[in-house]
Design a protein around this motif. Structure first.
Motif, PDB file in Angstrom:
ATOM      1  N   ALA A 220      11.991  12.371   1.022  1.00  0.00           N
ATOM      2  CA  ALA A 220      11.871  12.108  -0.417  1.00  0.00           C
ATOM      3  C   ALA A 220      11.082  10.812  -0.585  1.00  0.00           C
ATOM      4  O   ALA A 220      11.366   9.819   0.090  1.00  0.00           O
ATOM      5  N   LEU A 221      10.096  10.854  -1.471  1.00  0.00           N
ATOM      6  CA  LEU A 221       9.258   9.684  -1.751  1.00  0.00           C
ATOM      7  C   LEU A 221       9.302   9.347  -3.228  1.00  0.00           C
ATOM      8  O   LEU A 221       9.431  10.237  -4.069  1.00  0.00           O
ATOM      9  N   ARG A 222       9.138   8.057  -3.531  1.00  0.00           N
ATOM     10  CA  ARG A 222       8.958   7.651  -4.929  1.00  0.00           C
ATOM     11  C   ARG A 222       7.705   8.339  -5.455  1.00  0.00           C
ATOM     12  O   ARG A 222       6.723   8.527  -4.737  1.00  0.00           O
ATOM     13  N   SER A 223       7.708   8.685  -6.721  1.00  0.00           N
ATOM     14  CA  SER A 223       6.564   9.405  -7.290  1.00  0.00           C
ATOM     15  C   SER A 223       5.270   8.617  -7.142  1.00  0.00           C
ATOM     16  O   SER A 223       4.221   9.187  -6.844  1.00  0.00           O
ATOM     17  N   GLU A 224       5.310   7.307  -7.315  1.00  0.00           N
ATOM     18  CA  GLU A 224       4.081   6.513  -7.208  1.00  0.00           C
ATOM     19  C   GLU A 224       3.599   6.330  -5.768  1.00  0.00           C
ATOM     20  O   GLU A 224       2.502   5.826  -5.537  1.00  0.00           O
ATOM     21  N   SER A 225       4.381   6.765  -4.796  1.00  0.00           N
ATOM     22  CA  SER A 225       3.992   6.657  -3.381  1.00  0.00           C
ATOM     23  C   SER A 225       3.416   7.958  -2.836  1.00  0.00           C
ATOM     24  O   SER A 225       2.980   8.000  -1.688  1.00  0.00           O
TER      25      SER A 225
END
Length: 190
Positions: free
Chosen positions: A90-95
């Motif tokens: 899972a990644l932050r959306s901005e990443s």
């Protein structure tokens, strides 16, 4: 050749919980990460889930980029007899879309094969998540199958793409990836 981002996989600390909670609570991608119906995630429920994950035999890392938490990745559902596990990320959306996920996936694949002595890794992705599927393919995963209309995502049924990689395939990919990963012999026990 584009240099991959300097991504580090490390153990979670108490200071990481706020960032990880914000990723887990992101409703816009809930269905891509969770089989249960979308619902607001309370901090208490998230901390309970962390405690359960810590108690299970899972391997979880924080994805760190220059000292900042940008996501999490891990191995779970280990099969000790058949020597395989599932990958979750899972990644932050901005990443997303910056090569961070690809770098983290490559590292968890190496960890699974070299440190955990696994023979196979697998994962699932929503079929419309083409960026994730491309990242998995860059790390050597191949599409093994499809579960048709298996997930309800943002108002419609979607296929789940099942992907996997064998250690023998990873060794071949490693030999041709420009030396990004250290190579290891094929003669592991297991």
């Amino acid at each position: 050749m584009v240099t991959p981002p300097a991504v580090t996989l490390r153990a979670r600390t108490d200071a990481d919980v706020d960032a990880l909670y914000s990723i887990a609570a992101e409703l816009s991608t809930w269905e891509e990460r969770n089989p249960s119906p979308p619902a607001p995630l309370t901090r208490s429920a998230y901390e309970d889930r962390l405690a359960k994950t810590d108690a299970d035999e899972n391997v979880r890392f924080v994805i760190d980029l220059d000292g900042e938490v940008v996501g999490s990745i891990g191995l779970f559902d280990f099969d000790d007899l058949a020597r395989h596990a599932e990958v979750g990320v899972a990644l932050r959306s901005e990443s997303r879309g910056k090569g961070i996920g690809t770098a983290a996936i490559s590292q968890i694949v190496e960890f699974g094969f070299v440190r955990c002595n696994l023979r196979r890794l697998h994962l699932q992705a929503i079929s419309s998540n083409l960026a994730a599927i491309r990242a998995y393919e860059k790390a050597g995963f191949v599409i093994e199958g499809r579960q048709r209309e298996h997930a309800w995502v943002r108002g419609r049924y979607e296929d789940i793409v099942v992907m996997g990689i064998l250690r023998s395939e990873w060794n071949v990919v490693s030999a041709h990836d420009g030396g990004i990963r250290q190579l290891y012999p094929d003669d592991y026990v297991g």
